[in-house]
Scaffold this motif. Sequence first.
Motif, PDB file in Angstrom:
ATOM      1  N   GLN A  21       4.053  16.768  -0.835  1.00 51.64           N
ATOM      2  CA  GLN A  21       4.212  16.319  -2.223  1.00 51.64           C
ATOM      3  C   GLN A  21       5.122  15.087  -2.298  1.00 51.64           C
ATOM      4  N   GLN A  22       4.748  14.059  -1.543  1.00 54.78           N
ATOM      5  CA  GLN A  22       5.606  12.896  -1.443  1.00 54.78           C
ATOM      6  C   GLN A  22       4.765  11.638  -1.251  1.00 54.78           C
ATOM      7  N   HIS A  23       5.187  10.540  -1.905  1.00 52.18           N
ATOM      8  CA  HIS A  23       4.563   9.243  -1.648  1.00 52.18           C
ATOM      9  C   HIS A  23       5.010   8.725  -0.290  1.00 52.18           C
ATOM     10  N   ARG A  24       4.117   7.934   0.354  1.00 60.19           N
ATOM     11  CA  ARG A  24       4.459   7.275   1.606  1.00 60.19           C
ATOM     12  C   ARG A  24       4.040   5.809   1.524  1.00 60.19           C
ATOM     13  N   SER A  25       4.821   4.974   2.171  1.00 61.60           N
ATOM     14  CA  SER A  25       4.448   3.579   2.345  1.00 61.60           C
ATOM     15  C   SER A  25       4.896   3.183   3.749  1.00 61.60           C
ATOM     16  N   TYR A  26       4.786   1.897   4.072  1.00 57.82           N
ATOM     17  CA  TYR A  26       5.243   1.479   5.385  1.00 57.82           C
ATOM     18  C   TYR A  26       5.719   0.042   5.352  1.00 57.82           C
ATOM     19  N   ILE A  27       6.541  -0.283   6.328  1.00 57.33           N
ATOM     20  CA  ILE A  27       6.939  -1.659   6.573  1.00 57.33           C
ATOM     21  C   ILE A  27       6.436  -2.037   7.958  1.00 57.33           C
ATOM     22  N   HIS A  71       0.836  -1.206   0.000  1.00 52.42           N
ATOM     23  CA  HIS A  71       0.000   0.000   0.000  1.00 52.42           C
ATOM     24  C   HIS A  71       0.866   1.250   0.000  1.00 52.42           C
ATOM     25  N   THR A  72       0.536   2.222  -0.845  1.00 53.53           N
ATOM     26  CA  THR A  72       1.184   3.535  -0.823  1.00 53.53           C
ATOM     27  C   THR A  72       0.115   4.627  -0.832  1.00 53.53           C
TER      28      THR A  72
END
Length: 408
Positions: free
Chosen positions: A72-78, A64-65
């Motif tokens: 103005q930035q994409h984010r995701s997670y671990i 998921h992003t």
Amino acid sequence: MSVYHSKLLELLSIENNLNKSFLRVKYSFEIDIELLWEIDTETAISLKESTDFSGKFKYRMSFHTSWNSNIQQHRSYITRTYRDNSEKIYFSCSDEYVRGLNAFKHSKQINQILNDKLQPARNTEVKQEGEIHPKGKFLNNRKHKVAWITVASFIVISTILLGFSNNSYFNLLSSKTPVLAESVEKETIESLPKNEESPAKEEIKKNENIISEIPFVQLNDAITFSIPDGKVALTFDDGPSKYTTEIIDILKKHTVGGTFFFTGENVKKYPEYVKYAQSNNYSIGSHSMYHKELTNLSLHNQEHEIIQANLLIEELTNEPVTLFRPPYGSNNESTIELMEKHQHKMVLWNKDPKDWKVQSSNEIINYIRSSNPSGSIILLHESQAVIDALPSIISYLHDEGLEVVSLK
């Protein structure tokens, strides 16, 4: 229909070579294989700041992003795990990383590609000077036999599945060493006629046809009380329970949407029902861990209630939980702050037949009929009374020309 919920992507290390950054990942989807994935330096640095590969932790990568318009930035997670403890760690990532992640996320079934396009080699393990030896592993050791797949074959797979960008690529750990992978039982494959698909594949296709017809509404606001006119959302709280599968079967029979808000304590009791809801493509949200009134809790304890339930659900579905319904609808500034912090959507309601109180299918039906349900989010609970009322509710909503949707 997306099939990425049955895939796993584990981050093993972050490496640098020739001024390039790579993620060493274990990709599990019918086979279990290690790859080197070249990524941009900025994303690699963002990940390095939050990881420790000393052996204490394991890291599962989310598919998921999201887009943070403020920066103005994409984010995701671990998800970092240690024994029974899990924690989401968010990081900034690039367009290139998102494209690569989507290649993993939307790739086809690898076994199908192997069966249709490739012939697994029968040669044994080969090592050549200067090569890196990959760690081929089984997904499990139950009944499956072992197939050796040459790198030439895997390069074809990589081209089909992951050849999406000139700026990002995936490399096998060795250029010539074969990779150990799980294969489909040989007898099963040989017993099928060449032009006939397995029952499992036929069932998947049948489910895809059903699921593709289920309507949904995409929520964009941090807090939602209603949806557009002409649509109705049936939502079910306090599960999973012994009633979950029957509710799902009724929704499925009428090809309508439904959204389930599960509590963490019940997820522990009925994990198979969480998977059943997901396998039928019904939306799953969190209803907290122990159904406590959040306004009586500190911000820290509220966060624990929300996140612990999410982690339990995500461990079963391998999908992010973004929908949240506070118990009793109770929320305050701390709850809203947590919604923003974790990029969740709080789903409330504007129609409540108080089914938990009346426990009468007729009273539930009469409430819906007299409530002008267009544009409503209807609060229901998992019970026998709701099961008894549900077919009549759906028929009435359809007679009114309303579309019954899932929330996403």
